[in-house]
Write a protein that holds these residues in place. Structure first.
Motif, mmCIF file in Angstrom:
data_model
loop_
_atom_site.group_PDB
_atom_site.id
_atom_site.type_symbol
_atom_site.label_atom_id
_atom_site.label_comp_id
_atom_site.label_asym_id
_atom_site.label_seq_id
_atom_site.Cartn_x
_atom_site.Cartn_y
_atom_site.Cartn_z
ATOM 1 N N ILE A 54 0.822 -1.097 0.161
ATOM 2 C CA ILE A 54 -0.175 0.113 -0.233
ATOM 3 C C ILE A 54 0.952 1.182 0.130
ATOM 4 O O ILE A 54 0.490 2.232 -0.565
ATOM 5 N N LEU A 55 2.144 1.152 0.655
ATOM 6 C CA LEU A 55 2.812 2.203 0.827
ATOM 7 C C LEU A 55 4.176 1.899 0.596
ATOM 8 O O LEU A 55 4.637 1.056 1.178
ATOM 9 N N ILE A 56 5.150 2.903 -0.229
ATOM 10 C CA ILE A 56 6.532 2.666 -0.157
ATOM 11 C C ILE A 56 7.365 3.835 0.398
ATOM 12 O O ILE A 56 6.854 4.983 -0.047
ATOM 13 N N LEU A 57 8.323 3.527 0.943
ATOM 14 C CA LEU A 57 9.167 4.378 1.365
ATOM 15 C C LEU A 57 10.440 4.145 0.942
ATOM 16 O O LEU A 57 11.316 3.328 0.952
ATOM 17 N N SER A 58 11.135 5.193 0.074
ATOM 18 C CA SER A 58 12.189 4.842 -0.645
ATOM 19 C C SER A 58 13.269 6.060 -0.377
ATOM 20 O O SER A 58 12.985 7.363 -0.398
ATOM 21 N N ASP A 59 14.466 5.636 -0.081
ATOM 22 C CA ASP A 59 15.579 6.520 -0.227
ATOM 23 C C ASP A 59 15.875 7.139 -1.654
ATOM 24 O O ASP A 59 15.499 6.405 -2.779
ATOM 25 N N ILE A 60 16.358 8.405 -1.562
ATOM 26 C CA ILE A 60 16.813 8.771 -3.195
ATOM 27 C C ILE A 60 17.994 8.159 -3.517
ATOM 28 O O ILE A 60 18.236 7.854 -4.522
ATOM 29 N N GLU A 107 4.905 12.514 -0.795
ATOM 30 C CA GLU A 107 5.402 12.935 0.269
ATOM 31 C C GLU A 107 7.032 13.125 0.193
ATOM 32 O O GLU A 107 7.668 12.060 -0.650
ATOM 33 N N PHE A 108 7.565 13.835 0.956
ATOM 34 C CA PHE A 108 9.159 14.155 0.847
ATOM 35 C C PHE A 108 9.561 14.411 2.202
ATOM 36 O O PHE A 108 9.377 15.388 2.962
ATOM 37 N N LEU A 109 10.456 13.545 2.712
ATOM 38 C CA LEU A 109 11.062 13.454 4.180
ATOM 39 C C LEU A 109 12.525 13.622 4.222
ATOM 40 O O LEU A 109 13.141 12.909 3.215
ATOM 41 N N THR A 110 13.084 14.258 5.135
ATOM 42 C CA THR A 110 14.404 14.218 5.311
ATOM 43 C C THR A 110 15.001 13.267 6.395
ATOM 44 O O THR A 110 14.374 13.117 7.126
ATOM 45 N N LYS A 111 16.236 12.868 6.206
ATOM 46 C CA LYS A 111 16.942 12.197 7.148
ATOM 47 C C LYS A 111 17.789 13.225 8.154
ATOM 48 O O LYS A 111 18.083 13.985 7.779
ATOM 49 N N PRO A 112 18.086 12.825 9.492
ATOM 50 C CA PRO A 112 17.517 11.628 10.089
ATOM 51 C C PRO A 112 15.985 11.674 10.285
ATOM 52 O O PRO A 112 15.297 12.986 10.401
ATOM 53 N N LEU A 113 15.158 10.551 10.043
ATOM 54 C CA LEU A 113 13.943 10.456 10.206
ATOM 55 C C LEU A 113 13.288 10.823 11.293
ATOM 56 O O LEU A 113 13.681 10.589 12.446
ATOM 57 N N ASP A 114 12.276 11.701 11.475
ATOM 58 C CA ASP A 114 11.582 11.942 12.676
ATOM 59 C C ASP A 114 10.460 10.979 12.547
ATOM 60 O O ASP A 114 9.395 11.007 11.872
ATOM 61 N N PHE A 115 10.567 9.702 13.331
ATOM 62 C CA PHE A 115 9.563 8.838 13.431
ATOM 63 C C PHE A 115 8.343 9.146 13.907
ATOM 64 O O PHE A 115 7.139 8.633 13.394
ATOM 65 N N THR A 116 8.042 10.252 14.571
ATOM 66 C CA THR A 116 6.793 10.812 15.272
ATOM 67 C C THR A 116 5.977 11.347 13.915
ATOM 68 O O THR A 116 4.693 11.016 13.773
ATOM 69 N N LEU A 117 6.863 12.229 13.154
ATOM 70 C CA LEU A 117 6.227 12.643 12.167
ATOM 71 C C LEU A 117 5.851 11.783 11.155
ATOM 72 O O LEU A 117 4.590 11.737 10.504
ATOM 73 N N LEU A 118 6.717 10.811 10.853
ATOM 74 C CA LEU A 118 6.491 9.735 9.885
ATOM 75 C C LEU A 118 5.329 8.914 10.327
ATOM 76 O O LEU A 118 4.350 8.455 9.216
ATOM 77 N N LYS A 119 4.995 8.665 11.461
ATOM 78 C CA LYS A 119 3.966 7.969 11.987
ATOM 79 C C LYS A 119 2.680 8.877 11.501
ATOM 80 O O LYS A 119 1.390 8.107 11.305
ATOM 81 N N GLU A 120 2.491 9.994 11.881
ATOM 82 C CA GLU A 120 1.650 10.964 11.670
ATOM 83 C C GLU A 120 1.276 10.731 9.992
ATOM 84 O O GLU A 120 0.088 10.785 9.696
ATOM 85 N N LYS A 121 2.143 11.136 9.289
ATOM 86 C CA LYS A 121 1.885 10.887 7.814
ATOM 87 C C LYS A 121 1.447 9.551 7.177
ATOM 88 O O LYS A 121 0.394 9.508 6.494
ATOM 89 N N LEU A 122 1.936 8.512 7.910
ATOM 90 C CA LEU A 122 1.411 7.072 7.305
ATOM 91 C C LEU A 122 -0.027 7.081 7.712
ATOM 92 O O LEU A 122 -0.811 6.557 7.054
ATOM 93 N N ASN A 123 -0.337 7.244 9.028
ATOM 94 C CA ASN A 123 -1.669 7.103 9.450
ATOM 95 C C ASN A 123 -2.573 8.118 8.369
ATOM 96 O O ASN A 123 -3.641 7.879 8.149
ATOM 97 N N THR A 124 -2.198 9.308 8.020
ATOM 98 C CA THR A 124 -2.940 10.396 7.200
ATOM 99 C C THR A 124 -3.293 9.567 5.952
ATOM 100 O O THR A 124 -4.275 9.543 5.169
ATOM 101 N N PHE A 125 -2.208 9.082 5.315
ATOM 102 C CA PHE A 125 -2.262 8.389 3.942
ATOM 103 C C PHE A 125 -3.197 7.012 4.047
ATOM 104 O O PHE A 125 -4.091 6.673 3.153
ATOM 105 N N ILE A 126 -3.032 6.252 4.970
ATOM 106 C CA ILE A 126 -3.669 5.245 5.119
ATOM 107 C C ILE A 126 -5.260 5.262 5.444
ATOM 108 O O ILE A 126 -5.781 4.509 5.039
ATOM 109 N N HIS A 127 -5.506 6.164 6.406
ATOM 110 C CA HIS A 127 -6.778 6.492 6.648
ATOM 111 C C HIS A 127 -7.777 7.348 5.850
ATOM 112 O O HIS A 127 -8.563 7.825 6.071
ATOM 113 N N ASP A 128 -7.123 7.722 4.771
ATOM 114 C CA ASP A 128 -7.793 8.922 3.934
ATOM 115 C C ASP A 128 -8.762 8.082 3.191
ATOM 116 O O ASP A 128 -8.612 6.981 2.650
#
Length: 128
Positions: A54-60, A107-128
């Motif tokens: 459902i979702l892909i997180l990819s390094d550039i 979405e575009f995120l930078t490292k080091p990953l903020d896992f709290t922000l990542l979880k918020e974004k995941l939940n937004t995309f999954i529950h839309d």
């Protein structure tokens, strides 16, 4: 129902980090992670499992196929259902961001990953 997330990153320490940071969600059956160390490996995985992912997180920045090239291939090959693709990079420059968004990144995120922000974004995309 669990959400299958494919994480694509050439750094081997990414897998244990994600498993640690998402331990509760994995245990509760919310998320199911798969990992690929390259764009080529990710495409191989998607060929066999694309209807599950459902979702892909990819390094550039990866050797061989870059995350931007992987994103282009995903958008050309997997229209239905289109997976959500979040790009992750240590280089949060405007050029990478522009290219990623132009090629269809959600979405575009930078490292080091903020896992709290990542979880918020995941939940937004999954529950839309």
């Amino acid at each position: 129902m669990h959400t299958k997330i494919l994480v694509v990153d050439d750094e081997a320490d990414v897998q244990p980090l994600f498993i640690q940071r998402f331990r509760k969600e994995i245990k509760n059956g919310e998320f199911d992670f798969a990992f690929a160390l390259s764009g080529e490996e990710a495409l191989g995985y998607l060929d066999e499992h694309h209807s599950e992912v459902i979702l892909i997180l990819s390094d550039i920045n990866m050797p061989g196929m870059t995350g931007i090239e992987l994103l282009s291939r995903i958008r050309q090959s997997y229209e239905k259902p289109p997976p959500v693709v979040m790009m992750i990079t240590a280089y949060g420059d405007d050029e990478n961001r522009h290219q990623a968004m132009e090629k269809g990144a959600n979405e575009f995120l930078t490292k080091p990953l903020d896992f709290t922000l990542l979880k918020e974004k995941l939940n937004t995309f999954i529950h839309d």
